[in-house]
Design an enzyme around this catalytic site. Structure first.
Site, PDB file in Angstrom:
ATOM      1  N   ASP A 180      42.083  52.192  34.825  1.00 43.37           N
ATOM      2  CA  ASP A 180      43.253  51.944  33.980  1.00 43.37           C
ATOM      3  C   ASP A 180      43.981  53.264  33.736  1.00 43.37           C
ATOM      4  O   ASP A 180      43.442  54.148  33.077  1.00 43.37           O
ATOM      5  CB  ASP A 180      42.761  51.322  32.657  1.00 43.37           C
ATOM      6  CG  ASP A 180      43.886  51.183  31.637  1.00 43.37           C
ATOM      7  OD1 ASP A 180      45.064  51.191  32.042  1.00 43.37           O
ATOM      8  OD2 ASP A 180      43.569  51.059  30.433  1.00 43.37           O
TER       9      ASP A 180
ATOM     10  N   ASP B 244      45.933  50.432  28.575  1.00 44.16           N
ATOM     11  CA  ASP B 244      46.045  49.077  28.001  1.00 44.16           C
ATOM     12  C   ASP B 244      44.750  48.275  28.189  1.00 44.16           C
ATOM     13  O   ASP B 244      44.703  47.085  27.881  1.00 44.16           O
ATOM     14  CB  ASP B 244      47.249  48.312  28.582  1.00 44.16           C
ATOM     15  CG  ASP B 244      47.092  48.017  30.061  1.00 44.16           C
ATOM     16  OD1 ASP B 244      46.100  48.496  30.667  1.00 44.16           O
ATOM     17  OD2 ASP B 244      47.943  47.309  30.628  1.00 44.16           O
TER      18      ASP B 244
ATOM     19  N   ASP C 190      44.912  49.165  36.960  1.00 47.35           N
ATOM     20  CA  ASP C 190      46.270  49.006  37.497  1.00 47.35           C
ATOM     21  C   ASP C 190      46.441  49.745  38.822  1.00 47.35           C
ATOM     22  O   ASP C 190      45.541  50.452  39.277  1.00 47.35           O
ATOM     23  CB  ASP C 190      47.301  49.456  36.452  1.00 47.35           C
ATOM     24  CG  ASP C 190      46.945  50.803  35.850  1.00 47.35           C
ATOM     25  OD1 ASP C 190      46.598  51.714  36.629  1.00 47.35           O
ATOM     26  OD2 ASP C 190      46.973  50.945  34.608  1.00 47.35           O
TER      27      ASP C 190
ATOM     28  N   ASP D 159      44.873  40.127  49.361  1.00 47.71           N
ATOM     29  CA  ASP D 159      44.248  38.831  49.152  1.00 47.71           C
ATOM     30  C   ASP D 159      45.345  37.785  49.305  1.00 47.71           C
ATOM     31  O   ASP D 159      46.391  37.894  48.665  1.00 47.71           O
ATOM     32  CB  ASP D 159      43.650  38.772  47.736  1.00 47.71           C
ATOM     33  CG  ASP D 159      42.362  37.994  47.682  1.00 47.71           C
ATOM     34  OD1 ASP D 159      42.353  36.873  48.220  1.00 47.71           O
ATOM     35  OD2 ASP D 159      41.378  38.495  47.109  1.00 47.71           O
TER      36      ASP D 159
ATOM     37  N   ASP E  20      41.764  33.539  50.754  1.00 49.04           N
ATOM     38  CA  ASP E  20      41.014  32.835  49.726  1.00 49.04           C
ATOM     39  C   ASP E  20      40.766  31.370  50.129  1.00 49.04           C
ATOM     40  O   ASP E  20      41.714  30.677  50.536  1.00 49.04           O
ATOM     41  CB  ASP E  20      41.852  32.875  48.431  1.00 49.04           C
ATOM     42  CG  ASP E  20      41.068  32.427  47.222  1.00 49.04           C
ATOM     43  OD1 ASP E  20      40.135  33.141  46.844  1.00 49.04           O
ATOM     44  OD2 ASP E  20      41.402  31.379  46.648  1.00 49.04           O
TER      45      ASP E  20
ATOM     46  N   HIS F 119      33.492  39.927  43.870  1.00 48.96           N
ATOM     47  CA  HIS F 119      33.868  39.643  42.476  1.00 48.96           C
ATOM     48  C   HIS F 119      33.396  38.273  42.010  1.00 48.96           C
ATOM     49  O   HIS F 119      33.595  37.925  40.848  1.00 48.96           O
ATOM     50  CB  HIS F 119      35.388  39.748  42.341  1.00 48.96           C
ATOM     51  CG  HIS F 119      36.094  38.696  43.141  1.00 48.96           C
ATOM     52  ND1 HIS F 119      36.087  38.687  44.530  1.00 48.96           N
ATOM     53  CD2 HIS F 119      36.787  37.601  42.779  1.00 48.96           C
ATOM     54  CE1 HIS F 119      36.754  37.634  44.953  1.00 48.96           C
ATOM     55  NE2 HIS F 119      37.191  36.947  43.923  1.00 48.96           N
ATOM     56  N   ASP F 120      32.833  37.477  42.912  1.00 47.61           N
ATOM     57  CA  ASP F 120      32.360  36.135  42.540  1.00 47.61           C
ATOM     58  C   ASP F 120      30.842  36.062  42.444  1.00 47.61           C
ATOM     59  O   ASP F 120      30.292  34.996  42.167  1.00 47.61           O
ATOM     60  CB  ASP F 120      32.799  35.101  43.592  1.00 47.61           C
ATOM     61  CG  ASP F 120      34.291  34.883  43.599  1.00 47.61           C
ATOM     62  OD1 ASP F 120      34.929  35.073  42.551  1.00 47.61           O
ATOM     63  OD2 ASP F 120      34.823  34.522  44.665  1.00 47.61           O
TER      64      ASP F 120
HETATM   65  C1  NOJ Z   1      37.691  32.251  45.584  1.00 46.01           C
HETATM   66  C2  NOJ Z   1      37.912  33.502  44.816  1.00 46.01           C
HETATM   67  O1  NOJ Z   1      37.137  34.525  45.371  1.00 46.01           O
HETATM   68  C3  NOJ Z   1      37.578  33.210  43.379  1.00 46.01           C
HETATM   69  O2  NOJ Z   1      37.534  34.365  42.583  1.00 46.01           O
HETATM   70  C4  NOJ Z   1      38.580  32.217  42.864  1.00 46.01           C
HETATM   71  O3  NOJ Z   1      38.210  31.813  41.573  1.00 46.01           O
HETATM   72  C5  NOJ Z   1      38.667  30.984  43.752  1.00 46.01           C
HETATM   73  N1  NOJ Z   1      38.648  31.292  45.147  1.00 46.01           N
HETATM   74  C6  NOJ Z   1      39.933  30.229  43.475  1.00 46.01           C
HETATM   75  O4  NOJ Z   1      41.036  30.954  43.973  1.00 46.01           O
END
Ligand code: NOJ
Length: 557
Positions: free
Chosen positions: A21, A25, A29, A98, A199, A328-329
């Protein structure tokens, strides 16, 4: 095998909200990313995959886009983006965007127009259906809980949303939708970006008639069989390739939940008619269960080896693999497959890295993985930010499928917020991520685990990743060699050999904290054998080897 730059690259994923950041904030960014590019240069990566930076109401942290040609206010401006791209290119780093095109935000102007009237040219941009006997058009559940359909008063119909109700699915059957998406992609390519991570691209084509799915424990039908690798998905990607991708020199990776090896050979075929590679999920799903991913199961090493080895050998010469432990998932892999306690955190992080980076495919590093960042020690539901964990907690506890204690344990262990806590830059307040209040709490272990400390120490996890990346550049066998699994039954050791033009590379990883006696194959213990990397800082290996806890080696002959 054809030699291509993206096969020889290492990709680093940035989740911009949590990276750095620059303006206090509490939200990362673009200027922050630009400032930290020299850090990534030092690590040695070639490509950045940038999670979405487009304008978005942030229902799903940017995966709900309301304008594909504008930058999210919190992240900065288009000028900031251009400067970041220019600076990255100056340093020889490429930028992969992305591309979220299975759905838009419900605040995208296409959707606003679509819901207005049946005569709007945008009506058919989304998937609208009449209800059935006063209920939803089918029984599909959304990925983020509840039904996958939302009734819209102004349209007097339901629209489909596989994800949150603020993420309506685009209707890819409409050629005008595809045209708009391809034009937008071309616009970014003309700006000079270097690729796309797509995605949930395996979900864009739905089975005609949208049949009901088999009901799960949450009471909703599974849409999977009716949308994953749907009837026209390859046709659409080939069209995208003809119209856009083939005109530029890009790296493309399709996020393909539910992809099989057979399907991957189509998506990522060496002939290059669709994508460079896919993200497959089989190794991530090994600890899944009846209630989707919500459990505390451990992955069995023999299962992990079976899955990863299948992908290695079956794509060989036919398609290209991506290699990843984290994104990130996913929770932090170190807390899932390694050991995040003080004693073995660093060696086990290095072992996992060795195991992955010595395979065939393009490796992806998720921010903080190169520091051995761990899961967050959640103590209350208020600490969660992610729509997926919060909705799942309420849905499954309210329906009595899981108790609040169980569910809290599971979201703490598997929740996506584990990956989304701020990058740990130094041991100053808020890990040096922000001078303000971070949008999600910093992991308190930043005092020990941070980039500044690791940059100053030769044997850190950071420097180990740096070495793995540089080995990949030096030894083509790491990129292009064939793969063979040894000792498939072992629940302790992951051992494999790579081969290229008469050379062989043996990789040995101890996935346990036990000491294990391992006898190196004859050829690898001779004079010619070269120890390329050791997570215990060893200089050489003997024939009979006592592998220490989480020890890993890569030996070349
Ligand atoms: C996969 C992405 O990696 C995830 O973070 C997102 O929530 C879903 N697709 C929906 O876009």
């Amino acid at each position: 095998m054809e030699k291509v730059w993206w096969k020889e690259s290492v990709v680093y994923q940035i989740y911009p909200r949590s990276f750095y950041d620059s303006d206090g904030d509490g939200i990362g960014d673009l200027k922050g990313i630009t400032e930290k590019l020299p850090y990534l240069k030092e690590l040695g990566i070639d490509v950045i995959w940038l999670s979405p930076v487009y304008q978005s109401p942030n229902d799903d942290n940017g995966y709900d886009i309301s304008d594909y040609r504008a930058i999210m206010k919190e992240f900065g401006t288009m000028e900031d983006f251009d400067r970041m791209l220019e600076k990255a290119h100056e340093l020889g780093i490429k930028i992969m965007m992305d591309l979220v095109a299975n759905h838009t935000s419900d605040e995208h102007e296409w959707f606003l127009e679509s819901r207005k009237s049946a005569d709007s040219p945008y009506r058919d941009f989304y998937i609208w259906r009449e209800g059935k006997e006063g209920k939803e058009p089918n029984n599909w559940g959304s990925c983020f809980g509840g039904s996958a359909w939302k009734y819209d008063e102004s349209a007097g119909m339901y629209y489909l949303h596989l994800f949150s109700e603020k993420q309506p699915d685009l209707n890819w059957e409409n050629p005008q939708v595809r045209r708009e998406v391809f034009d937008m992609m071309t616009w970014w390519c003309e700006k000079g970006i270097d690729g796309f991570r797509m995605d949930v691209i395996s979900l864009i084509s739905k089975t005609p008639g949208l049949p009901d799915g088999i009901k799960g424990k949450n009471g909703y039908g599974d849409y999977g069989p009716h949308v994953v690798n749907g009837p026209h998905v390859h046709e659409y990607l080939q069209e995208m390739n003809r119209e856009v991708l083939s005109k530029y020199d890009l790296i493309t990776v399709g996020e393909c939940s539910g992809v099989t090896v057979e399907e991957a050979k189509k998506y990522a075929a060496a002939s290059g008619r669709e994508l460079s590679m896919v993200f497959q999920f089989e190794h991530m799903d090994l600890d899944g269960g009846e209630s989707f991913k919500w459990n505390h199961k451990k992955i069995r090493l023999s299962d992990l080896k079976k899955v990863l080895s299948k992908w290695q050998t079956e794509l060989e010469g036919k398609a290209w693999n991506s290699l990843y432990w984290c994104n990130h998932d996913q929770p932090r892999m170190l807390s899932r497959l390694g050991n995040d306690g003080d004693m073995y955190r660093e060696v086990s992080a290095k072992m996992l890295a060795t195991c992955l980076h010595m395979m065939q495919g393009t490796p992806y590093i998720y921010q903080g993985e190169e520091l051995g960042m761990t899961n967050y020690p959640f103590t209350s539901l208020e600490e969660f930010r992610d729509i997926e964990s919060i909705n799942a907690y309420h849905e499954l506890t309210e329906k009595g499928v899981l108790s609040p204690e169980e569910m809290f344990d599971y979201i703490s262990y598997k929740g996506r917020d584990n990956a989304r806590t701020p990058m740990q830059w130094d041991d100053s307040d808020q890990a040096g991520f922000t001078t303000g209040t971070p949008w999600i709490a910093v992991n308190p272990n930043y005092v020990k685990i941070n980039a500044k400390e690791q940059l100053s120490r030769k044997d850190s996890v950071f420097h180990y990743y740096q070495k793995l990346i540089s080995l990949r550049k030096e030894y083509p066998i790491i990129v292009y060699g064939t793969y063979e699994l040894l000792m498939p039954e072992s629940e302790e050791l992951f051992v494999y050999v790579r081969r290229l033009e008469g050379r062989e590379l043996l990789v040995v990883c101890n996935f346990t904290e036990k000491e294990i006696t391992y006898r190196l194959p004859e050829a690898f213990s001779g004079e010619k054998a070269k120890l390329l990397i050791s997570n215990y800082g060893r200089e050489s290996v003997g024939k009979e080897k006592m592998l220490a806890a989480y020890e890993s080696l890569a030996v070349l002959i």
